[in-house]
Design a protein around this motif. Sequence first.
Motif, PDB file in Angstrom:
ATOM      1  N   LEU A 126       0.856  -1.175   0.000  1.00  0.00           N
ATOM      2  CA  LEU A 126       0.000   0.000   0.000  1.00  0.00           C
ATOM      3  C   LEU A 126       0.898   1.232   0.000  1.00  0.00           C
ATOM      4  O   LEU A 126       1.764   1.384   0.866  1.00  0.00           O
ATOM      5  CB  LEU A 126      -0.901   0.018   1.238  1.00  0.00           C
ATOM      6  CG  LEU A 126      -2.132  -0.892   1.205  1.00  0.00           C
ATOM      7  CD1 LEU A 126      -2.882  -0.800   2.516  1.00  0.00           C
ATOM      8  CD2 LEU A 126      -3.040  -0.534   0.057  1.00  0.00           C
ATOM      9  N   GLY A 127       0.731   2.115  -0.973  1.00  0.00           N
ATOM     10  CA  GLY A 127       1.602   3.272  -1.096  1.00  0.00           C
ATOM     11  C   GLY A 127       2.811   3.029  -1.967  1.00  0.00           C
ATOM     12  O   GLY A 127       3.621   3.951  -2.151  1.00  0.00           O
ATOM     13  N   ASP A 128       2.989   1.790  -2.429  1.00  0.00           N
ATOM     14  CA  ASP A 128       4.057   1.405  -3.365  1.00  0.00           C
ATOM     15  C   ASP A 128       5.453   1.374  -2.760  1.00  0.00           C
ATOM     16  O   ASP A 128       6.330   0.684  -3.290  1.00  0.00           O
ATOM     17  CB  ASP A 128       4.068   2.332  -4.594  1.00  0.00           C
ATOM     18  CG  ASP A 128       2.761   2.262  -5.361  1.00  0.00           C
ATOM     19  OD1 ASP A 128       2.157   1.165  -5.368  1.00  0.00           O
ATOM     20  OD2 ASP A 128       2.333   3.280  -5.931  1.00  0.00           O
ATOM     21  N   SER A 129       5.705   2.089  -1.701  1.00  0.00           N
ATOM     22  CA  SER A 129       7.036   2.111  -1.080  1.00  0.00           C
ATOM     23  C   SER A 129       6.886   2.441   0.398  1.00  0.00           C
ATOM     24  O   SER A 129       5.834   2.935   0.828  1.00  0.00           O
ATOM     25  CB  SER A 129       7.950   3.134  -1.772  1.00  0.00           C
ATOM     26  OG  SER A 129       7.423   4.430  -1.630  1.00  0.00           O
ATOM     27  N   PRO A 130       7.926   2.216   1.187  1.00  0.00           N
ATOM     28  CA  PRO A 130       7.809   2.446   2.630  1.00  0.00           C
ATOM     29  C   PRO A 130       7.708   3.934   2.978  1.00  0.00           C
ATOM     30  O   PRO A 130       8.098   4.815   2.211  1.00  0.00           O
ATOM     31  CB  PRO A 130       9.098   1.836   3.197  1.00  0.00           C
ATOM     32  CG  PRO A 130       9.641   0.974   2.122  1.00  0.00           C
ATOM     33  CD  PRO A 130       9.196   1.570   0.833  1.00  0.00           C
ATOM     34  N   PHE A 131       7.190   4.191   4.192  1.00  0.00           N
ATOM     35  CA  PHE A 131       7.202   5.519   4.796  1.00  0.00           C
ATOM     36  C   PHE A 131       8.322   5.565   5.832  1.00  0.00           C
ATOM     37  O   PHE A 131       8.729   4.531   6.377  1.00  0.00           O
ATOM     38  CB  PHE A 131       5.861   5.829   5.458  1.00  0.00           C
ATOM     39  CG  PHE A 131       4.770   6.187   4.497  1.00  0.00           C
ATOM     40  CD1 PHE A 131       4.466   7.512   4.234  1.00  0.00           C
ATOM     41  CD2 PHE A 131       4.044   5.195   3.852  1.00  0.00           C
ATOM     42  CE1 PHE A 131       3.460   7.855   3.341  1.00  0.00           C
ATOM     43  CE2 PHE A 131       3.039   5.525   2.953  1.00  0.00           C
ATOM     44  CZ  PHE A 131       2.744   6.858   2.700  1.00  0.00           C
ATOM     45  N   PHE A 132       8.788   6.798   6.127  1.00  0.00           N
ATOM     46  CA  PHE A 132       9.887   6.986   7.079  1.00  0.00           C
ATOM     47  C   PHE A 132       9.471   8.064   8.071  1.00  0.00           C
ATOM     48  O   PHE A 132       9.086   9.173   7.676  1.00  0.00           O
ATOM     49  CB  PHE A 132      11.164   7.408   6.339  1.00  0.00           C
ATOM     50  CG  PHE A 132      11.561   6.459   5.243  1.00  0.00           C
ATOM     51  CD1 PHE A 132      12.409   5.405   5.504  1.00  0.00           C
ATOM     52  CD2 PHE A 132      11.074   6.616   3.951  1.00  0.00           C
ATOM     53  CE1 PHE A 132      12.776   4.523   4.503  1.00  0.00           C
ATOM     54  CE2 PHE A 132      11.433   5.743   2.939  1.00  0.00           C
ATOM     55  CZ  PHE A 132      12.290   4.696   3.217  1.00  0.00           C
ATOM     56  N   THR A 133       9.527   7.732   9.349  1.00  0.00           N
ATOM     57  CA  THR A 133       9.040   8.662  10.378  1.00  0.00           C
ATOM     58  C   THR A 133      10.040   8.801  11.511  1.00  0.00           C
ATOM     59  O   THR A 133      10.852   7.900  11.770  1.00  0.00           O
ATOM     60  CB  THR A 133       7.709   8.171  10.966  1.00  0.00           C
ATOM     61  OG1 THR A 133       7.918   6.905  11.613  1.00  0.00           O
ATOM     62  CG2 THR A 133       6.648   8.023   9.883  1.00  0.00           C
ATOM     63  N   SER A 134       9.944   9.941  12.179  1.00  0.00           N
ATOM     64  CA  SER A 134      10.661  10.204  13.422  1.00  0.00           C
ATOM     65  C   SER A 134       9.708  10.918  14.361  1.00  0.00           C
ATOM     66  O   SER A 134       8.900  11.745  13.926  1.00  0.00           O
ATOM     67  CB  SER A 134      11.895  11.087  13.190  1.00  0.00           C
ATOM     68  OG  SER A 134      12.830  10.453  12.352  1.00  0.00           O
ATOM     69  N   VAL A 135       9.783  10.571  15.626  1.00  0.00           N
ATOM     70  CA  VAL A 135       8.940  11.189  16.649  1.00  0.00           C
ATOM     71  C   VAL A 135       9.849  11.811  17.692  1.00  0.00           C
ATOM     72  O   VAL A 135      10.744  11.126  18.218  1.00  0.00           O
ATOM     73  CB  VAL A 135       7.997  10.161  17.296  1.00  0.00           C
ATOM     74  CG1 VAL A 135       7.170  10.806  18.392  1.00  0.00           C
ATOM     75  CG2 VAL A 135       7.099   9.533  16.250  1.00  0.00           C
ATOM     76  N   PRO A 136       9.678  13.095  17.997  1.00  0.00           N
ATOM     77  CA  PRO A 136      10.534  13.728  19.006  1.00  0.00           C
ATOM     78  C   PRO A 136      10.334  13.100  20.374  1.00  0.00           C
ATOM     79  O   PRO A 136       9.209  12.720  20.745  1.00  0.00           O
ATOM     80  CB  PRO A 136      10.084  15.186  18.980  1.00  0.00           C
ATOM     81  CG  PRO A 136       8.703  15.164  18.420  1.00  0.00           C
ATOM     82  CD  PRO A 136       8.672  14.018  17.455  1.00  0.00           C
ATOM     83  N   SER A 137      11.409  12.932  21.103  1.00  0.00           N
ATOM     84  CA  SER A 137      11.319  12.350  22.447  1.00  0.00           C
ATOM     85  C   SER A 137      10.871  13.408  23.436  1.00  0.00           C
ATOM     86  O   SER A 137      11.082  14.603  23.237  1.00  0.00           O
ATOM     87  CB  SER A 137      12.685  11.792  22.859  1.00  0.00           C
ATOM     88  OG  SER A 137      13.657  12.815  22.844  1.00  0.00           O
ATOM     89  N   GLY A 138      10.270  12.919  24.515  1.00  0.00           N
ATOM     90  CA  GLY A 138       9.781  13.836  25.547  1.00  0.00           C
ATOM     91  C   GLY A 138       8.285  13.712  25.724  1.00  0.00           C
ATOM     92  O   GLY A 138       7.551  13.356  24.795  1.00  0.00           O
ATOM     93  N   ARG A 139       7.835  14.012  26.942  1.00  0.00           N
ATOM     94  CA  ARG A 139       6.421  13.909  27.278  1.00  0.00           C
ATOM     95  C   ARG A 139       5.813  15.290  27.446  1.00  0.00           C
ATOM     96  O   ARG A 139       6.500  16.284  27.694  1.00  0.00           O
ATOM     97  CB  ARG A 139       6.220  13.119  28.574  1.00  0.00           C
ATOM     98  CG  ARG A 139       6.871  11.754  28.580  1.00  0.00           C
ATOM     99  CD  ARG A 139       6.382  10.887  27.449  1.00  0.00           C
ATOM    100  NE  ARG A 139       4.975  10.545  27.599  1.00  0.00           N
ATOM    101  CZ  ARG A 139       4.230   9.998  26.645  1.00  0.00           C
ATOM    102  NH1 ARG A 139       4.773   9.738  25.457  1.00  0.00           N
ATOM    103  NH2 ARG A 139       2.959   9.729  26.849  1.00  0.00           N
ATOM    104  N   VAL A 140       4.491  15.333  27.307  1.00  0.00           N
ATOM    105  CA  VAL A 140       3.732  16.565  27.504  1.00  0.00           C
ATOM    106  C   VAL A 140       3.276  16.632  28.948  1.00  0.00           C
ATOM    107  O   VAL A 140       2.768  15.654  29.499  1.00  0.00           O
ATOM    108  CB  VAL A 140       2.514  16.604  26.554  1.00  0.00           C
ATOM    109  CG1 VAL A 140       1.675  17.851  26.819  1.00  0.00           C
ATOM    110  CG2 VAL A 140       2.971  16.575  25.103  1.00  0.00           C
ATOM    111  N   GLY A 141       3.451  17.786  29.575  1.00  0.00           N
ATOM    112  CA  GLY A 141       3.011  17.944  30.951  1.00  0.00           C
ATOM    113  C   GLY A 141       3.527  19.222  31.557  1.00  0.00           C
ATOM    114  O   GLY A 141       4.239  20.014  30.922  1.00  0.00           O
ATOM    115  N   SER A 142       3.175  19.412  32.830  1.00  0.00           N
ATOM    116  CA  SER A 142       3.579  20.622  33.542  1.00  0.00           C
ATOM    117  C   SER A 142       4.690  20.374  34.545  1.00  0.00           C
ATOM    118  O   SER A 142       5.196  21.323  35.158  1.00  0.00           O
ATOM    119  CB  SER A 142       2.363  21.224  34.270  1.00  0.00           C
ATOM    120  OG  SER A 142       1.799  20.261  35.158  1.00  0.00           O
ATOM    121  N   CYS A 143       5.117  19.116  34.727  1.00  0.00           N
ATOM    122  CA  CYS A 143       6.175  18.816  35.688  1.00  0.00           C
ATOM    123  C   CYS A 143       7.532  19.198  35.095  1.00  0.00           C
ATOM    124  O   CYS A 143       7.651  19.459  33.895  1.00  0.00           O
ATOM    125  CB  CYS A 143       6.137  17.343  36.082  1.00  0.00           C
ATOM    126  SG  CYS A 143       6.371  16.209  34.711  1.00  0.00           S
TER     127      CYS A 143
END
Length: 772
Positions: free
Chosen positions: A265-282
Amino acid sequence: MATPTAPLSPEAGEEEEEEARELLYEAYNDLQALAAELGGAAAPAPAVVVVGHQTDGKSALVEALMGFQFNHVGGGTKTRRPVALHLRFNPRCDEPQCRLLAGPGDGDDGEAGVAGRPMPLADIQAYIEAENLRLENDPCQFSEKEIIIKIEYKHCPNLTIIDTPGLILPAPGRKNRVLQSQAAAVESLVRAKIQHKETIILCLEDCSDWSNATTRRVVMQVDPDLARTVLVSTKLDTKIPQFARPSDVEVFLHPPTCVLDVSLLGDSPFFTSVPSGRVGSCHEAVFRSNEEYKKAISLRELEDIASIEDKLGRSLTTEEKDKIGVSNLRLFLEELLRKRYVESVPLIIPLLEKEHRNATRKLREISQEISDLDETKLKEKAQLFHDSFLTKLSLLLKGMVVAPPDKFGETLVNERVNGGTFTGSENFQLPNKMMPNAGMRLYGGAQYHRAMAEFRLVVGSIKCPPITREEIVNACGVEDIHDGTNYSRTACVIAVAKARDTFEPFLHQLGFRLLYILKRLIPISVYLLEKDGERFSSHEVLVKRVQAAFKRFAESTEQSCRERCMEDLESTTRYVTWSLHNKNRAGLRHFLDSFVAPEQLSVNTHTPHSSAGLHEQSSVLNDSKQDRQKGDLKPNHCSDSNSSSAVSETRLVDLLDSTLWNRRLVPSSERLVYALVHQIFHGIKEHFLVTTELKFNCFLLMPIVDKLPALLRQDLESAFDDELDNIFNVTQLHQSLGQRKRELEIELKRIKRLKDKFGEINKKLSSLQVRQ
């Protein structure tokens, strides 16, 4: 002549298409809500299942696709239960509105208590993390029970994303057997989640070499051509620095056909990166809000593109850029799901029509039951249930194939586990390969016959237990009139004791096994009744009553039959009747001749009349016919007879000395006892086999056919006279049926409204396609 349709302006066409899309999302929103209430039976809805190994970044990628964080992400195994996110498009929700559908207790009552209850995102995060921590300390480590969360958000498409537990690659060796079993359980769970044809598989690979198909190995077991699989390489930001040459990057971005020669599906692979770290007020939080988190995702995509272009020494094409980044993957999935939605519309309308017919039929049946709530008609239904149940029970014993063997049948191994095995004092058990139909899943009369055949084979193959010299000497005892020995009595004492100890356990084992097989007829008969639609309001109450009556009757009948068999065994092992215990008297005589002959040969091997003497000695042990015959001999043989008689008398004295007057156990006496014990034991075994099988057939199986109908009818009539309110609570039935009728009326209206809505959508989409 039809008037041609006027072409629309581009702006009007886009507005109408957007309106149709919003109507489509809203219709699928209602459809999925209805499917959840109906147990998913209304219509199949497309879903995205995320599959990857531990620490491949599955949960982080799901959060990035949604634009907000909800799960526990970090090193090690953090997803120990599948998390099913039922996403609903709602343009009025500026912030995600979450509802936990499977909460504390995870039972039916617990889920019903929290279903649809709004919960803050922080509470859902705490619940997921608590569940992961609980399972981390649990022996099973993982659970297939889904954590179901319904989310409404203005940026959410109408789909379901399922984040699965990470696949495990355990180390080999016996010490890692626990982890290996967990890996097999997780892999089985994942395969079950991706087997549906409507499922879109998001296959995550955390590798820089496409030849390493770690996750694809599992996915291709279900989707061999990857025709419904989107391949994603995660953690792109950590892989780019690993490439030393531009050609390595080119191979990574464009895998050769020898590696990925499939219809992706999509004919070729996708490439992703997700930034590290959590969301919060601490102070440990990296992002203060979801908006900052979304901006970091966009910035990460730009940095990845810049790093790749720097490695390649050229700019990426538009097609290459469309494969990089979470936002492009999300756009692709949204468009793919929109197409799936549109393609499914013509298929959903017939399914909704079927649900509409089913709901109409159920409503008609409920209305009929309400009108039939009088005592006479209820009794007629109970009698009909009684007759139908007995019919199904009789068919099961006679043989039928309507009940599925994979659900109700048992192999011999399963039958032995649940109903007990035929094992004697030496724990002998017949191998499965010696039993006919051992691997087949049987029930009813076929299973009863197989159990009886196994009983015959096991008991029939039993040999006489070993006899020790001490047992022989102890069995001799002391007579009440002389101190000699009676080896025939000794053999009888030993044989009946051995036979009683050997065969009595098999009697109890056979009764327990056959009783277990007969009790299994109840759920199978109930299944056949429900399959034929023979079910009404008091069905459960009548089933429980019939089950209790059948159980009491079967147990008492089995106990009575077993007591009859015990009487036979006791009588056979209490008094030895030679006509019964030794059916082959010629065989016994042959045994006695063979035991006496060595003693005679040892006295005089050259006596010409040794054979006659042998015959005479054998006759002395059995009867006195030879003595009478010797008185009738002719005179011309007197001298020979006198000589033979003298020799015989001498040998008889020697024989009596060794078998009657002497308590020293000589070999001939020992072998004589062995022969008698084996012969008596064999006779008891044959009698036990024949009488036991005959009695269990006559006094256990036949009463189920002959006496059970009258007993159940009597039980039902007594219930009508004494406990009618326990079976038919008319007031409660009126209330429950009335409530069910109101629910069906509401369900019917919802199905009709949804059917009309999908019909309208189908017309609008068809008109748009014609105009385009």
